[in-house]
Scaffold this motif. Structure first.
Motif, PDB file in Angstrom:
ATOM      1  N   CYS A   1      -6.321 -12.740  -9.610  1.00  0.00           N
ATOM      2  CA  CYS A   1      -6.236 -11.322  -9.219  1.00  0.00           C
ATOM      3  C   CYS A   1      -4.885 -11.189  -8.667  1.00  0.00           C
ATOM      4  O   CYS A   1      -4.185 -12.202  -8.074  1.00  0.00           O
ATOM      5  CB  CYS A   1      -7.389 -10.864  -8.290  1.00  0.00           C
ATOM      6  N   LYS A   2      -4.156  -9.884  -8.527  1.00  0.00           N
ATOM      7  CA  LYS A   2      -3.050  -9.833  -7.724  1.00  0.00           C
ATOM      8  C   LYS A   2      -3.015  -8.787  -6.855  1.00  0.00           C
ATOM      9  O   LYS A   2      -3.730  -7.627  -6.950  1.00  0.00           O
ATOM     10  CB  LYS A   2      -1.998  -9.256  -8.955  1.00  0.00           C
ATOM     11  N   GLY A   3      -2.547  -9.022  -5.574  1.00  0.00           N
ATOM     12  CA  GLY A   3      -2.491  -7.705  -4.617  1.00  0.00           C
ATOM     13  C   GLY A   3      -0.905  -7.394  -4.429  1.00  0.00           C
ATOM     14  O   GLY A   3      -0.057  -8.214  -5.106  1.00  0.00           O
ATOM     15  N   ARG A   4      -0.799  -6.359  -4.335  1.00  0.00           N
ATOM     16  CA  ARG A   4       0.564  -5.458  -4.369  1.00  0.00           C
ATOM     17  C   ARG A   4       0.599  -4.722  -3.159  1.00  0.00           C
ATOM     18  O   ARG A   4      -0.178  -3.649  -2.801  1.00  0.00           O
ATOM     19  CB  ARG A   4       0.686  -4.609  -5.568  1.00  0.00           C
ATOM     20  N   LEU A   5       1.733  -4.777  -2.078  1.00  0.00           N
ATOM     21  CA  LEU A   5       2.155  -3.879  -1.203  1.00  0.00           C
ATOM     22  C   LEU A   5       3.565  -3.080  -1.635  1.00  0.00           C
ATOM     23  O   LEU A   5       4.473  -3.800  -2.107  1.00  0.00           O
ATOM     24  CB  LEU A   5       2.507  -4.715   0.003  1.00  0.00           C
ATOM     25  N   LEU A   6       3.234  -1.923  -1.511  1.00  0.00           N
ATOM     26  CA  LEU A   6       4.677  -1.034  -1.987  1.00  0.00           C
ATOM     27  C   LEU A   6       5.133  -0.629  -0.580  1.00  0.00           C
ATOM     28  O   LEU A   6       4.532  -0.253   0.327  1.00  0.00           O
ATOM     29  CB  LEU A   6       3.870  -0.014  -2.763  1.00  0.00           C
ATOM     30  N   HIS A   7       6.494  -0.773  -0.844  1.00  0.00           N
ATOM     31  CA  HIS A   7       7.527   0.235   0.313  1.00  0.00           C
ATOM     32  C   HIS A   7       8.336   0.964  -0.210  1.00  0.00           C
ATOM     33  O   HIS A   7       9.020   0.645  -1.302  1.00  0.00           O
ATOM     34  CB  HIS A   7       8.236  -0.922   0.954  1.00  0.00           C
ATOM     35  N   TYR A   8       8.123   2.398   0.232  1.00  0.00           N
ATOM     36  CA  TYR A   8       8.843   3.469  -0.357  1.00  0.00           C
ATOM     37  C   TYR A   8      10.160   3.562   0.561  1.00  0.00           C
ATOM     38  O   TYR A   8      10.114   3.799   1.481  1.00  0.00           O
ATOM     39  CB  TYR A   8       8.337   4.787  -0.494  1.00  0.00           C
ATOM     40  N   PHE A   9      11.155   3.328   0.083  1.00  0.00           N
ATOM     41  CA  PHE A   9      12.424   3.676   0.633  1.00  0.00           C
ATOM     42  C   PHE A   9      12.791   5.019   1.119  1.00  0.00           C
ATOM     43  O   PHE A   9      12.610   5.892   0.405  1.00  0.00           O
ATOM     44  CB  PHE A   9      13.767   2.881  -0.005  1.00  0.00           C
TER      45      PHE A   9
ATOM     46  N   LYS B   1      11.414   2.211  -4.644  1.00  0.00           N
ATOM     47  CA  LYS B   1      10.184   1.355  -3.970  1.00  0.00           C
ATOM     48  C   LYS B   1      10.416  -0.035  -4.110  1.00  0.00           C
ATOM     49  O   LYS B   1      11.062  -0.230  -5.257  1.00  0.00           O
ATOM     50  CB  LYS B   1       8.992   1.728  -4.461  1.00  0.00           C
ATOM     51  N   GLY B   2       9.797  -0.893  -3.225  1.00  0.00           N
ATOM     52  CA  GLY B   2       9.988  -2.336  -3.513  1.00  0.00           C
ATOM     53  C   GLY B   2       8.421  -2.860  -3.560  1.00  0.00           C
ATOM     54  O   GLY B   2       7.731  -2.170  -2.739  1.00  0.00           O
TER      55      GLY B   2
ATOM     56  N   GLY C   1       8.904   5.866   9.882  1.00  0.00           N
ATOM     57  CA  GLY C   1       9.672   6.841   9.030  1.00  0.00           C
ATOM     58  C   GLY C   1       9.827   6.395   7.432  1.00  0.00           C
ATOM     59  O   GLY C   1      10.667   7.006   6.889  1.00  0.00           O
ATOM     60  N   THR C   2       9.495   5.230   7.261  1.00  0.00           N
ATOM     61  CA  THR C   2       9.441   4.881   5.722  1.00  0.00           C
ATOM     62  C   THR C   2       8.020   4.705   5.419  1.00  0.00           C
ATOM     63  O   THR C   2       6.892   4.558   6.051  1.00  0.00           O
ATOM     64  CB  THR C   2      10.044   3.487   5.571  1.00  0.00           C
ATOM     65  N   TRP C   3       7.905   5.217   4.164  1.00  0.00           N
ATOM     66  CA  TRP C   3       6.604   5.306   3.518  1.00  0.00           C
ATOM     67  C   TRP C   3       5.975   3.837   2.758  1.00  0.00           C
ATOM     68  O   TRP C   3       6.918   3.128   2.122  1.00  0.00           O
ATOM     69  CB  TRP C   3       6.430   6.364   2.316  1.00  0.00           C
ATOM     70  N   THR C   4       4.889   3.368   2.874  1.00  0.00           N
ATOM     71  CA  THR C   4       4.487   2.127   2.331  1.00  0.00           C
ATOM     72  C   THR C   4       2.940   2.233   1.860  1.00  0.00           C
ATOM     73  O   THR C   4       2.149   3.275   2.222  1.00  0.00           O
ATOM     74  CB  THR C   4       4.437   1.067   3.375  1.00  0.00           C
ATOM     75  N   THR C   5       2.597   1.507   0.680  1.00  0.00           N
ATOM     76  CA  THR C   5       1.255   1.754   0.089  1.00  0.00           C
ATOM     77  C   THR C   5       0.870   0.124   0.040  1.00  0.00           C
ATOM     78  O   THR C   5       1.499  -0.638  -0.405  1.00  0.00           O
ATOM     79  CB  THR C   5       1.528   2.372  -1.182  1.00  0.00           C
ATOM     80  N   ALA C   6      -0.444   0.078   0.178  1.00  0.00           N
ATOM     81  CA  ALA C   6      -1.218  -1.182  -0.357  1.00  0.00           C
ATOM     82  C   ALA C   6      -2.088  -0.570  -1.225  1.00  0.00           C
ATOM     83  O   ALA C   6      -2.949  -0.124  -1.286  1.00  0.00           O
ATOM     84  CB  ALA C   6      -1.952  -1.664   1.084  1.00  0.00           C
ATOM     85  N   VAL C   7      -1.864  -1.618  -2.440  1.00  0.00           N
ATOM     86  CA  VAL C   7      -2.734  -1.486  -3.484  1.00  0.00           C
ATOM     87  C   VAL C   7      -3.363  -2.444  -3.765  1.00  0.00           C
ATOM     88  O   VAL C   7      -2.884  -3.942  -3.777  1.00  0.00           O
ATOM     89  CB  VAL C   7      -1.750  -1.255  -4.779  1.00  0.00           C
TER      90      VAL C   7
END
Length: 193
Positions: A163-171, A75-76, A187-193
């Protein structure tokens, strides 16, 4: 307007937040933007990394390590402070605590939609945090007969600037996560945390 409801089940409590205005639209826009960012050439993405913050601002891919010491390349992540692009103008503070006080890094020329979509989604998430704090404050004030000052958690959270926001991208090919803010986009997985 969002609705916050609570329910207790024995010793357990449940807080449900529903009917968040624009949440799905903001979520989809952020997930699309982080997927597009992850698809940029490596040399372009490298322009938006910040080693001085231990990769806690901007793009981070393969910098975090698993318990085994192996870099996590599945992930990135894209990190930013959703409250302010410049958390502090004090150079000593920025030097002493780079994970908290570095400036946000945005890929304006390479992907202008990432910044507004990231900020919009994290604003919704902060608002949910504020609502949950109000519920905690109310509950604790009541159960402690006023010893817990009403609104103290909310005030503390609202005074915060780091505070910190994070967006994740799963390859592709990585394990698919399960999360209420996870989504499959193109077709790729992403997450907003």
């Amino acid at each position: 307007k969002a609705v916050v409801s609570t329910q207790s089940i024995g010793d357990w409590g449940l807080i449900v937040v529903k009917d968040l205005p624009d949440f799905q639209e903001e979520r989809q826009a952020a997930l699309r933007a982080i997927r597009r960012f992850a698809e940029l050439p490596e040399e372009t993405k490298e322009n938006y990394t910040d080693p001085k913050s231990n990769f806690g601002f901007g793009w981070s891919h393969g910098k975090e390590r698993m318990r085994s010491g192996i870099p996590d390349t599945a992930k990135g992540s894209y990190y930013a402070n959703p409250l302010s692009d410049v958390t502090s103008t004090d150079p000593a503070l920025k030097e002493a605590f780079p994970e908290l006080y570095r400036d946000n890094i945005w890929p304006g020329a390479d992907l202008p939609e990432l910044e507004p979509s990231f900020k919009a989604l994290t604003r919704v998430q902060l608002d949910v945090g504020y609502m949950v704090c109000e519920v905690f404050d109310s509950y604790l004030c009541k159960t402690t007969a006023g010893k817990h000052e009403a609104g103290s958690f909310l005030k503390m959270l609202q005074k915060g600037t780091t505070c910190k926001g994070r967006l994740l991208h799963y390859f592709p090919g990585s394990q698919k996560p399960t999360s209420p803010t996870m989504g499959c986009v193109g077709g790729t997985w992403t997450t907003a945390v």
